[in-house]
Design an enzyme around this catalytic site. Structure first.
Site, PDB file in Angstrom:
ATOM      1  CE1 TYR A  51      -4.207   1.174  -0.255  1.00 23.28           C
ATOM      2  CE2 TYR A  51      -4.493  -1.046   0.581  1.00 23.28           C
ATOM      3  CZ  TYR A  51      -4.999   0.068  -0.056  1.00 23.28           C
ATOM      4  OH  TYR A  51      -6.288   0.078  -0.490  1.00 23.28           O
ATOM      5  CB  THR A 223      -5.197   3.202 -21.843  1.00 19.42           C
ATOM      6  OG1 THR A 223      -5.131   3.174 -23.270  1.00 19.42           O
ATOM      7  CG2 THR A 223      -6.583   3.673 -21.425  1.00 19.42           C
ATOM      8  NE  ARG A 232      -7.822  -3.793 -19.021  1.00 18.29           N
ATOM      9  CZ  ARG A 232      -8.000  -4.233 -20.261  1.00 18.29           C
ATOM     10  NH1 ARG A 232      -7.278  -5.216 -20.733  1.00 18.29           N
ATOM     11  NH2 ARG A 232      -8.891  -3.657 -21.046  1.00 18.29           N
TER      12      ARG A 232
HETATM   13  C1  LIG Z   1      -9.905   2.848 -24.013  1.00 17.43           C
HETATM   14  C2  LIG Z   1     -10.199   4.273 -23.880  1.00 17.43           C
HETATM   15  C3  LIG Z   1     -10.408   4.877 -22.628  1.00 17.43           C
HETATM   16  C4  LIG Z   1     -10.670   4.140 -21.350  1.00 17.43           C
HETATM   17  O1  LIG Z   1      -9.922   3.159 -20.959  1.00 17.43           O
HETATM   18  P1  LIG Z   1     -10.325   2.096 -19.836  1.00 17.43           P
HETATM   19  O2  LIG Z   1      -8.981   1.707 -19.367  1.00 17.43           O
HETATM   20  O3  LIG Z   1     -11.071   1.037 -20.550  1.00 17.43           O
HETATM   21  O4  LIG Z   1     -11.141   2.770 -18.788  1.00 17.43           O
HETATM   22  C5  LIG Z   1     -10.538   6.253 -22.586  1.00 17.43           C
HETATM   23  N1  LIG Z   1     -10.507   6.988 -23.701  1.00 17.43           N
HETATM   24  C6  LIG Z   1     -10.362   6.443 -24.914  1.00 17.43           C
HETATM   25  C7  LIG Z   1     -10.355   7.338 -26.113  1.00 17.43           C
HETATM   26  C8  LIG Z   1     -10.230   5.081 -25.064  1.00 17.43           C
HETATM   27  O5  LIG Z   1     -10.122   4.543 -26.273  1.00 17.43           O
END
Ligand SMILES: *Cc1c(COP(=O)(O)O)cnc(C)c1O
Length: 422
Positions: A51, A223, A232
Site C-alpha cells: 500500500y 491508457t 492495463r
Molecule cells: C480505451 C479508452 C479509454 C478508457 O480506458 P479504460 O482503461 O477502458 O477505462 C478512454 N478513452 C479512450 C479514447 C479510449 O479509447
C-alpha cells in the site's frame, strides 16, 4: 502457474483455455495487444502486496523505499518517451484518469466539447448516461457525413457558439490522424483548455508515426495497455502549471492506493517503447492497417472515411447485407476476434450496429506483415459472404489456427509450432 493449478483447478482451466484462444486465434480488436512476459511478471509480483497512498517522498504508509524508486523510474521514462513536463502514473485505467482530469480542471456543470460516442468518441467524453455526461455540460461534435472526418470548421463554429471551458480530442473509433494544432488554435480563440485522450494511438505517437499533442495540449491522457503495449492502466501528462491539480485529483480526489505492481509494469513497458525496435513496431502497425484497409476496400468493404492513417479501421457493413453483430459472432466462430461498432450516423442500435471495428496492434506484435494482412482480408470476405456455410467456416477456422501457429504470442511461445519445432 503450478500454484493456481494445485489450488484452484477451475480457474486454472479457464486461464488455460484463454491462453489457447489467444495463441490460436487472430486478434483484431484495435484496443487490445499482447504485453511482454516481463510486464506480466511485474503484475504477478509481490508488489501487489504493498500500500502506498501518496506520491514518491510523500506517502501515508511506511516501507516505501522500493516503491518510490519504481514509481519515479516510471515517471522519468514516461517523460522521456513523450517529452511531457509532468506525469502521473497512478491512474487505475483510462476512465478514472479522464474523470480525474475533469475533476482537476473543471467545475461541475462546465461546458465541454467532445466527439459524439457513435462518431468515434469514448463514453467518458460526455455520453449522457455516463458520469462525464451527467456531471458536465458536454456539447457533441460530429464527423462529416460525406468524408467521415472531423470537420474543423464545425468544431470552430461550436466552440464560438458554446464557449466551452475545455475541448476534448482523441478517440476510440476514429481511423484518421488528428489535427492537434488546429484544435489548440480553436481553443485559444475561445479561451478553452485542451485535453487530448491518446489512449488508442499512444504507441504510434511514442514510435514517431503520428504527431504528438503533448507540446500543444494542456493535458494528455493515455491508457498504457493499447498500442503502448504495457499493463492495463493509464497515465496523465500535463503542463507543469496543472501538475498539482492533477495529482490532487488522482489522490486523494478519486483514488486510494496506487497499483504498484501495475506501475512497475508501466515502467517496463515505457523502457520497451524507448527502444529502436518499438519504432519499427509502430510503423509496421500502421503499414499493416493501411494494407488491410486497401485489401478490404478492394473486396467491396465500405470503410468509414475511405481508409486509415492509424492502426484502426471502421467498416460499414450495410452494403454487405449483414449487421456488425452477425459479423462479430460468425468471425468469433472461426477464431477471428473483432468488435461490432456503430458507424457515424448509424440507423441501428449500439448492441446490433451497422459496423465493425478492427485494427492491427496485436497481429503486428506477433510479427505479421503485409502478406498476412491479405490473408486476413480474404478470410473476412469469405466469412461475411458465406455466413451459413458451415463447411466453409470450419475450413477458415483451420486455416486461422494454422497461420497462428507460425506467429507466437509473447508469453505463449510454447503453444506455437514455430518454437515447438525450432
Ligand atoms: C480505451 C479508452 C479509454 C478508457 O480506458 P479504460 O482503461 O477502458 O477505462 C478512454 N478513452 C479512450 C479514447 C479510449 O479509447
Amino acid at each position: 502457474m503450478s500454484a493456481i493449478q494445485g489450488q484452484d483447478p477451475q480457474i486454472f482451466d479457464f486461464i488455460q483455455r484463454e491462453r489457447h484462444r489467444q495463441a490460436e486465434g487472430i486478434e483484431l480488436i484495435p484496443s487490445e495487444n499482447y504485453t511482454s512476459a516481463a510486464v506480466m511478471e511485474a503484475m504477478g509480483s509481490v508488489l501487489t502486496n504493498k500500500y502506498s497512498e501518496g506520491y514518491p517522498g510523500k506517502r501515508y504508509y511506511g516501507g516505501q523505499e522500493n516503491i518510490d524508486l519504481i514509481e519515479n523510474l516510471a515517471i522519468e521514462r514516461a517523460k522521456e518517451l513523450f517529452g511531457a513536463e509532468h506525469v502521473n502514473v497512478q491512474p487505475y485505467s483510462g476512465s478514472p484518469a479522464n474523470t480525474a482530469i475533469y475533476f482537476a480542471m473543471l467545475e461541475f456543470g462546465d461546458t465541454v466539447l467532445g466527439l459524439k460516442l457513435d462518431h468515434g468518441g469514448h463514453i467518458t467524453h460526455g455520453l449522457p448516461i455516463s458520469f462525464s455526461g451527467k456531471a458536465y455540460n458536454f456539447i457533441p461534435y460530429l464527423v462529416d457525413k460525406e468524408t467521415g472526418r472531423i470537420d474543423m470548421e464545425e468544431v470552430r463554429k461550436l466552440a464560438h457558439e458554446h464557449k466551452p471551458k475545455m475541448i476534448v480530442a482523441g478517440y476510440s473509433a476514429y481511423p484518421r490522424d488528428i489535427e492537434w494544432k488546429k484544435f489548440k488554435e480553436i481553443a485559444d480563440e475561445v479561451g478553452a483548455l485542451t485535453f487530448a485522450d491518446i489512449s488508442h494511438t499512444a504507441g504510434l505517437i511514442a514510435g514517431g508515426v503520428l504527431e504528438s499533442p503533448v507540446p500543444y495540449f494542456d493535458v494528455v491522457m493515455t491508457t498504457t495497455h493499447k498500442t503502448l503495449r504495457g499493463p492495463r492502466g493509464a497515465m496523465i501528462m500535463c503542463k507543469e502549471k496543472y501538475a498539482k491539480a492533477i495529482n490532487r485529483a488522482i489522490f486523494p480526489g478519486l483514488q486510494g492506493g496506487p497499483h504498484d505492481h501495475v506501475n512497475a509494469g508501466k515502467a517496463i513497458a515505457f523502457a520497451e517503447a524507448l527502444k529502436p525496435d518499438f519504432k519499427d513496431y509502430s510503423q509496421q502497425t500502421v503499414k499493416n492497417a493501411k494494407h488491410l484497409a486497401k485489401h478490404l476496400s478492394d473486396r467491396g468493404f465500405d470503410l468509414v472515411s475511405g481508409g486509415t492513417d492509424t492502426h484502426l479501421i471502421l467498416v460499414d457493413l450495410t452494403n454487405k447485407g449483414i449487421t456488425g453483430k452477425m459479423a462479430q459472432e460468425k468471425l468469433d466462430e472461426v477464431g477471428i476476434t473483432l468488435n461490432k461498432n456503430t458507424v457515424p450516423y448509424d440507423q441501428r442500435k449500439p448492441m446490433d450496429p451497422s459496423g465493425i471495428r478492427l485494427g492491427t496492434p496485436a497481429v503486428t506484435t506477433r510479427g505479421m506483415k503485409e502478406a498476412e494482412m491479405e490473408i486476413i482480408a480474404e478470410w473476412l470476405d469469405r466469412v461475411v459472404s458465406n455466413l451459413e456455410d458451415e463447411a466453409l467456416l470450419a475450413a477458415v477456422k483451420k486455416e486461422v489456427e494454422e497461420l497462428c501457429m507460425g506467429f507466437p504470442v509473447p508469453g505463449l511461445e510454447e503453444l506455437s509450432r514455430k518454437t515447438v519445432t525450432a
